[in-house]
Design an enzyme around this catalytic site. Structure first.
Site, PDB file in Angstrom:
ATOM      1  N   HIS A  56       0.821  -1.209   0.000  1.00 38.21           N
ATOM      2  CA  HIS A  56       0.000   0.000   0.000  1.00 38.21           C
ATOM      3  C   HIS A  56       0.858   1.264   0.000  1.00 38.21           C
ATOM      4  CE1 HIS A  56      -4.160  -1.716   1.364  1.00 38.21           C
ATOM      5  NE2 HIS A  56      -3.712  -2.235   0.245  1.00 38.21           N
ATOM      6  N   GLU A  58       0.725   3.987   1.664  1.00 41.19           N
ATOM      7  CA  GLU A  58       1.089   4.543   2.969  1.00 41.19           C
ATOM      8  C   GLU A  58       2.393   3.952   3.496  1.00 41.19           C
ATOM      9  OE1 GLU A  58      -1.712   3.329   1.990  1.00 41.19           O
ATOM     10  OE2 GLU A  58      -3.456   4.166   3.008  1.00 41.19           O
ATOM     11  N   CYS A  87      -6.373   1.904   4.802  1.00 39.20           N
ATOM     12  CA  CYS A  87      -7.040   0.695   5.280  1.00 39.20           C
ATOM     13  C   CYS A  87      -6.655   0.469   6.747  1.00 39.20           C
ATOM     14  CB  CYS A  87      -6.617  -0.507   4.430  1.00 39.20           C
ATOM     15  SG  CYS A  87      -4.911  -1.046   4.705  1.00 39.20           S
ATOM     16  N   CYS A  90      -2.897  -0.101   7.489  1.00 39.71           N
ATOM     17  CA  CYS A  90      -2.092   1.121   7.339  1.00 39.71           C
ATOM     18  C   CYS A  90      -2.372   2.118   8.467  1.00 39.71           C
ATOM     19  CB  CYS A  90      -2.348   1.764   5.983  1.00 39.71           C
ATOM     20  SG  CYS A  90      -1.616   0.822   4.620  1.00 39.71           S
TER      21      CYS A  90
END
Ligand SMILES: [Zn+2]
Length: 183
Positions: A56, A58, A87, A90
């Site tokens: 991801h 992040e 999410c 994260c």
DNA sequence: ATTTTCAAT
């Protein structure tokens, strides 16, 4: 970032299955906010269609921040514009980071709310992140414009809001307020 | 290819 990437990913009525995150850093010194342009940039996630482990956006962002080794005796504000809210996993990583780095403040402007996780964990994740000091808000027209001006190769063109931007932004803002208020 | 949320089906 080129114009199409911005439009495709940050339009708050779209459904792109990828995420972009633009970040900028300021050093706070009393009332002064000193932009540190050398730390400005953007990342995107690595998707399932790319080789290697998916990741991801992040987490790439956190990797960047850690590599800067920002001075613990100073205070910094990180501002990021992200196309989907983080999410659950994260939010946990970001929460831990903020708890361990009190010299860093984080302000997240999100275009859309990511609702794939089950609602219970998503709420607690975003709430915990807020409790750790992060500001989390939905992007308004002004925020889209700031993102455009700062990160897009706009070739001197002004930001052009799309039809329905404000209405959608307000809806998402109400939804986020409900999520953050609940717990 | 479709549906459409850092894909999943
Ligand atoms: Zn995530």
């Amino acid at each position: 970032m080129d114009e199409n990437t911005f439009t495709e990913n940050f339009n708050n009525q779209g459904w792109p299955s990828k995420t972009f995150l633009c970040y900028m850093v300021e050093r706070l010194d009393g009332d002064a906010e000193i932009p540190l342009d050398e730390y400005k940039g953007f990342v995107r996630n690595k998707g399932r269609d790319q080789p290697g482990e998916p990741c991801h956006a992040e987490l790439y962002f956190l990797e960047q921040i850690r590599s800067w080794n920002l001075d613990r005796n100073q205070h910094y504000r990180l501002t990021c514009f992200i196309s989907w809210t983080p999410c659950y996993n994260c939010t946990q990583k970001l929460t831990t980071f903020l708890e361990e780095n009190r010299h860093i403040s984080l302000h997240i402007f999100a275009s859309r709310i990511y609702t794939v996780d089950d609602s219970g964990s998503r709420q607690s994740g975003l709430c915990a992140l807020q409790a750790a000091g992060a500001r989390i808000t939905i992007m308004t027209s002004k925020d889209f414009e700031r993102c455009w001006v700062t990160f897009v190769d706009h070739k001197e063109k002004p930001f052009q809001p799309w039809e329905g931007l404000e209405v959608k932004s307000q809806e998402l803002c109400d939804e986020l307020q409900a999520i953050l208020r609940d717990q």
